[in-house]
Scaffold this motif. Structure first.
Motif, PDB file in Angstrom:
ATOM      1  N   ALA A  40      18.597  38.331  40.880  1.00  0.00           N
ATOM      2  CA  ALA A  40      19.273  37.062  41.148  1.00  0.00           C
ATOM      3  C   ALA A  40      20.718  37.303  41.541  1.00  0.00           C
ATOM      4  CB  ALA A  40      19.199  36.165  39.917  1.00  0.00           C
ATOM      5  N   LYS A  41      21.360  38.244  40.828  1.00  0.00           N
ATOM      6  CA  LYS A  41      22.767  38.538  41.097  1.00  0.00           C
ATOM      7  C   LYS A  41      22.939  39.112  42.497  1.00  0.00           C
ATOM      8  CE  LYS A  41      25.170  41.830  38.880  1.00  0.00           C
ATOM      9  NZ  LYS A  41      25.564  42.533  37.641  1.00  0.00           N
ATOM     10  N   SER A  42      22.095  40.091  42.831  1.00  0.00           N
ATOM     11  CA  SER A  42      22.267  40.737  44.138  1.00  0.00           C
ATOM     12  C   SER A  42      21.932  39.761  45.262  1.00  0.00           C
ATOM     13  CB  SER A  42      21.420  41.996  44.225  1.00  0.00           C
ATOM     14  OG  SER A  42      20.055  41.686  44.184  1.00  0.00           O
ATOM     15  N   GLN A  43      21.039  38.813  44.972  1.00  0.00           N
ATOM     16  CA  GLN A  43      20.707  37.773  45.952  1.00  0.00           C
ATOM     17  C   GLN A  43      21.966  36.960  46.289  1.00  0.00           C
ATOM     18  OE1 GLN A  43      17.679  37.797  47.031  1.00  0.00           O
ATOM     19  NE2 GLN A  43      17.435  35.908  48.212  1.00  0.00           N
ATOM     20  N   VAL A  44      22.674  36.537  45.224  1.00  0.00           N
ATOM     21  CA  VAL A  44      23.902  35.753  45.412  1.00  0.00           C
ATOM     22  C   VAL A  44      24.952  36.589  46.129  1.00  0.00           C
ATOM     23  CG1 VAL A  44      25.810  34.621  44.213  1.00  0.00           C
ATOM     24  CG2 VAL A  44      23.464  34.313  43.410  1.00  0.00           C
ATOM     25  N   LEU A  45      25.098  37.840  45.686  1.00  0.00           N
ATOM     26  CA  LEU A  45      26.111  38.705  46.289  1.00  0.00           C
ATOM     27  C   LEU A  45      25.831  38.881  47.775  1.00  0.00           C
ATOM     28  CD1 LEU A  45      26.572  41.482  43.586  1.00  0.00           C
ATOM     29  CD2 LEU A  45      28.253  39.790  44.280  1.00  0.00           C
ATOM     30  N   PHE A  46      24.548  39.022  48.135  1.00  0.00           N
ATOM     31  CA  PHE A  46      24.184  39.280  49.522  1.00  0.00           C
ATOM     32  C   PHE A  46      24.337  38.019  50.378  1.00  0.00           C
ATOM     33  CE2 PHE A  46      20.835  39.439  52.837  1.00  0.00           C
ATOM     34  CZ  PHE A  46      21.348  40.500  53.574  1.00  0.00           C
ATOM     35  N   GLU A  47      23.840  36.888  49.862  1.00  0.00           N
ATOM     36  CA  GLU A  47      23.798  35.687  50.697  1.00  0.00           C
ATOM     37  C   GLU A  47      25.122  34.940  50.746  1.00  0.00           C
ATOM     38  OE1 GLU A  47      20.498  33.483  49.211  1.00  0.00           O
ATOM     39  OE2 GLU A  47      19.038  34.787  50.193  1.00  0.00           O
ATOM     40  N   GLU A  48      25.875  34.986  49.641  1.00  0.00           N
ATOM     41  CA  GLU A  48      27.078  34.165  49.592  1.00  0.00           C
ATOM     42  C   GLU A  48      28.370  34.962  49.632  1.00  0.00           C
ATOM     43  OE1 GLU A  48      26.730  31.595  46.195  1.00  0.00           O
ATOM     44  OE2 GLU A  48      24.580  31.300  46.597  1.00  0.00           O
ATOM     45  N   LYS A  49      28.323  36.191  49.148  1.00  0.00           N
ATOM     46  CA  LYS A  49      29.583  36.926  48.994  1.00  0.00           C
ATOM     47  C   LYS A  49      29.744  38.057  50.004  1.00  0.00           C
ATOM     48  CE  LYS A  49      30.394  34.547  45.215  1.00  0.00           C
ATOM     49  NZ  LYS A  49      31.391  33.455  45.223  1.00  0.00           N
ATOM     50  N   GLY A  50      28.773  38.218  50.863  1.00  0.00           N
ATOM     51  CA  GLY A  50      28.940  39.183  51.946  1.00  0.00           C
ATOM     52  C   GLY A  50      28.770  40.640  51.558  1.00  0.00           C
ATOM     53  N   PHE A  51      28.123  40.902  50.398  1.00  0.00           N
ATOM     54  CA  PHE A  51      27.865  42.285  50.014  1.00  0.00           C
ATOM     55  C   PHE A  51      26.590  42.787  50.700  1.00  0.00           C
ATOM     56  CE2 PHE A  51      30.872  41.197  46.841  1.00  0.00           C
ATOM     57  CZ  PHE A  51      31.372  42.360  46.318  1.00  0.00           C
ATOM     58  N   SER A  52      26.480  44.114  50.789  1.00  0.00           N
ATOM     59  CA  SER A  52      25.246  44.666  51.339  1.00  0.00           C
ATOM     60  C   SER A  52      24.221  44.783  50.214  1.00  0.00           C
ATOM     61  CB  SER A  52      25.506  46.031  51.951  1.00  0.00           C
ATOM     62  OG  SER A  52      25.932  46.918  50.951  1.00  0.00           O
ATOM     63  N   LYS A  53      22.980  45.048  50.606  1.00  0.00           N
ATOM     64  CA  LYS A  53      21.918  45.163  49.594  1.00  0.00           C
ATOM     65  C   LYS A  53      21.824  46.581  49.081  1.00  0.00           C
ATOM     66  CE  LYS A  53      18.596  41.479  50.321  1.00  0.00           C
ATOM     67  NZ  LYS A  53      17.489  41.011  51.158  1.00  0.00           N
ATOM     68  N   GLU A  54      21.462  46.692  47.815  1.00  0.00           N
ATOM     69  CA  GLU A  54      21.202  48.019  47.284  1.00  0.00           C
ATOM     70  C   GLU A  54      19.834  48.470  47.798  1.00  0.00           C
ATOM     71  OE1 GLU A  54      21.399  50.324  43.096  1.00  0.00           O
ATOM     72  OE2 GLU A  54      22.221  48.293  43.100  1.00  0.00           O
ATOM     73  N   GLY A  55      19.626  49.778  47.827  1.00  0.00           N
ATOM     74  CA  GLY A  55      18.344  50.263  48.317  1.00  0.00           C
ATOM     75  C   GLY A  55      18.318  50.358  49.822  1.00  0.00           C
ATOM     76  N   GLY A  56      19.485  50.523  50.435  1.00  0.00           N
ATOM     77  CA  GLY A  56      19.559  50.689  51.879  1.00  0.00           C
ATOM     78  C   GLY A  56      19.168  52.100  52.275  1.00  0.00           C
ATOM     79  N   GLU A  57      19.590  52.511  53.447  1.00  0.00           N
ATOM     80  CA  GLU A  57      19.205  53.820  53.965  1.00  0.00           C
ATOM     81  C   GLU A  57      19.712  54.924  53.042  1.00  0.00           C
ATOM     82  OE1 GLU A  57      19.680  56.491  57.961  1.00  0.00           O
ATOM     83  OE2 GLU A  57      20.465  54.455  57.953  1.00  0.00           O
ATOM     84  N   GLY A  58      18.855  55.885  52.753  1.00  0.00           N
ATOM     85  CA  GLY A  58      19.255  57.019  51.952  1.00  0.00           C
ATOM     86  C   GLY A  58      19.253  56.743  50.465  1.00  0.00           C
ATOM     87  N   ASP A  59      18.907  55.534  50.053  1.00  0.00           N
ATOM     88  CA  ASP A  59      18.836  55.220  48.638  1.00  0.00           C
ATOM     89  C   ASP A  59      17.374  55.225  48.220  1.00  0.00           C
ATOM     90  OD1 ASP A  59      18.996  54.337  46.101  1.00  0.00           O
ATOM     91  OD2 ASP A  59      20.302  52.633  46.507  1.00  0.00           O
ATOM     92  N   GLY A  60      17.003  56.269  47.499  1.00  0.00           N
ATOM     93  CA  GLY A  60      15.605  56.416  47.103  1.00  0.00           C
ATOM     94  C   GLY A  60      15.153  55.361  46.115  1.00  0.00           C
ATOM     95  N   TYR A  61      16.108  54.655  45.511  1.00  0.00           N
ATOM     96  CA  TYR A  61      15.726  53.682  44.495  1.00  0.00           C
ATOM     97  C   TYR A  61      15.345  52.348  45.097  1.00  0.00           C
ATOM     98  CZ  TYR A  61      16.634  56.339  40.349  1.00  0.00           C
ATOM     99  OH  TYR A  61      16.536  57.264  39.341  1.00  0.00           O
TER     100      TYR A  61
END
Lengths: 136, 128
Positions: free
Chosen positions: A115-136
């Motif tokens: 939920a937190k990362s959703q808000v950070l991504f959609e409203e606060k302009g942060f990138s998502k975790e688990g992007g390129e090179g992130d095995g998690y």
């Protein structure tokens, strides 16, 4: 520590060898064990490893033995004070008793983080975790 | 004993490998390299939820996907013993080597003739 030893992975961990350490992994696991070896990537060799889980004021341990942890997955390594480790105001219970509660906690936390990362991504302009090179 | 040397010493030993995505692989280590890439044989693969199992004859795992490896508890002792034995053997060997070294010295002097061309090479380097 001697100021002659530079602050590098190899320098900082030198004093920790053969000590009982707490290792926290990126997946949230907390491992206790004796640090026997490490390298420049913070790959670790832990002997007599136990995993500890917590819920409320209870904790439980599960024995795992010899571990070789890939450094990437390590969040922190801390020394355990042997004089104080028995003074923690928590009571130890059976692993099988605590595990369902712990799993629930993990699941709850996962939902909160999502939920937190959703808000950070959609409203606060942060990138998502688990992007390129992130095995998690 | 560096972590990767320990892994090298674990060849043909049973181990459990957990990947970052939570999947686990149980099998015997066939080989590994300095990137922690490994091959296992007679593998039981388990998915992250631990409710599905697969049996593989052999598999290759890229080192960068690994979270941790669980290796036999006695391996550290075994390796330590092996190292000690190797050191003992070396000590015996070194005595012989020292003897050779004495005999080897004239050979080093003989190499002086080979030093001639080497010096001229150095001279050329400086000139350029």
């Amino acid at each position: 520590m001697d100021s002659l030893i530079p602050f590098t992975t190899s320098g900082a961990l030198m004093d920790c060898v053969d000590r009982k350490m707490l290792v926290i992994l990126r997946d949230g696991r907390k491992l206790h064990g004796v640090l026997r070896s490490y390298d420049q990537f913070a790959n670790l060799v832990l002997e007599d490893t136990v995993e500890r889980i917590y819920h409320g004021n209870a904790f439980a341990e599960s024995w795992y033995g010899l571990y070789l942890i890939r450094g990437e997955n390590v969040v922190l390594i801390g020394e355990i004070d042997l004089d104080q480790e028995d003074d923690v105001p928590l009571k130890q219970v059976d692993y099988n008793v605590l595990e369902p509660y712990h799993k629930e906690d993990v699941e709850d936390k996962k939902h909160r983080e999502e939920a937190k990362s959703q808000v950070l991504f959609e409203e606060k302009g942060f990138s998502k975790e688990g992007g390129e090179g992130d095995g998690y | 004993m560096l972590p990767l040397s320990l892994l090298n010493a674990a060849q043909n030993k049973p181990m459990l490998v957990e990947l970052k995505n939570g999947e686990t692989f149980n099998g015997h280590l066939v080989n590994c390299d300095n990137f922690m890439n490994i091959t296992l044989r007679e593998v039981y693969q388990t998915n992250a939820e631990a409710d599905r199992f697969f049996k593989l004859k052999e598999c290759y795992i890229r080192g960068s996907t690994i979270k941790y490896l669980r290796i036999p508890d006695n391996l550290l002792d075994v390796v330590k013993e092996e190292q000690n034995r190797a050191r003992e053997a070396n000590r015996g060997g070194r005595g012989v080597v020292t003897g050779n070294r004495g005999r080897g010295l004239p050979a080093r002097g003989a190499r002086g003739t080979r030093g001639g061309p080497a010096r001229s090479v150095r001279g050329r380097g400086r000139g350029a």
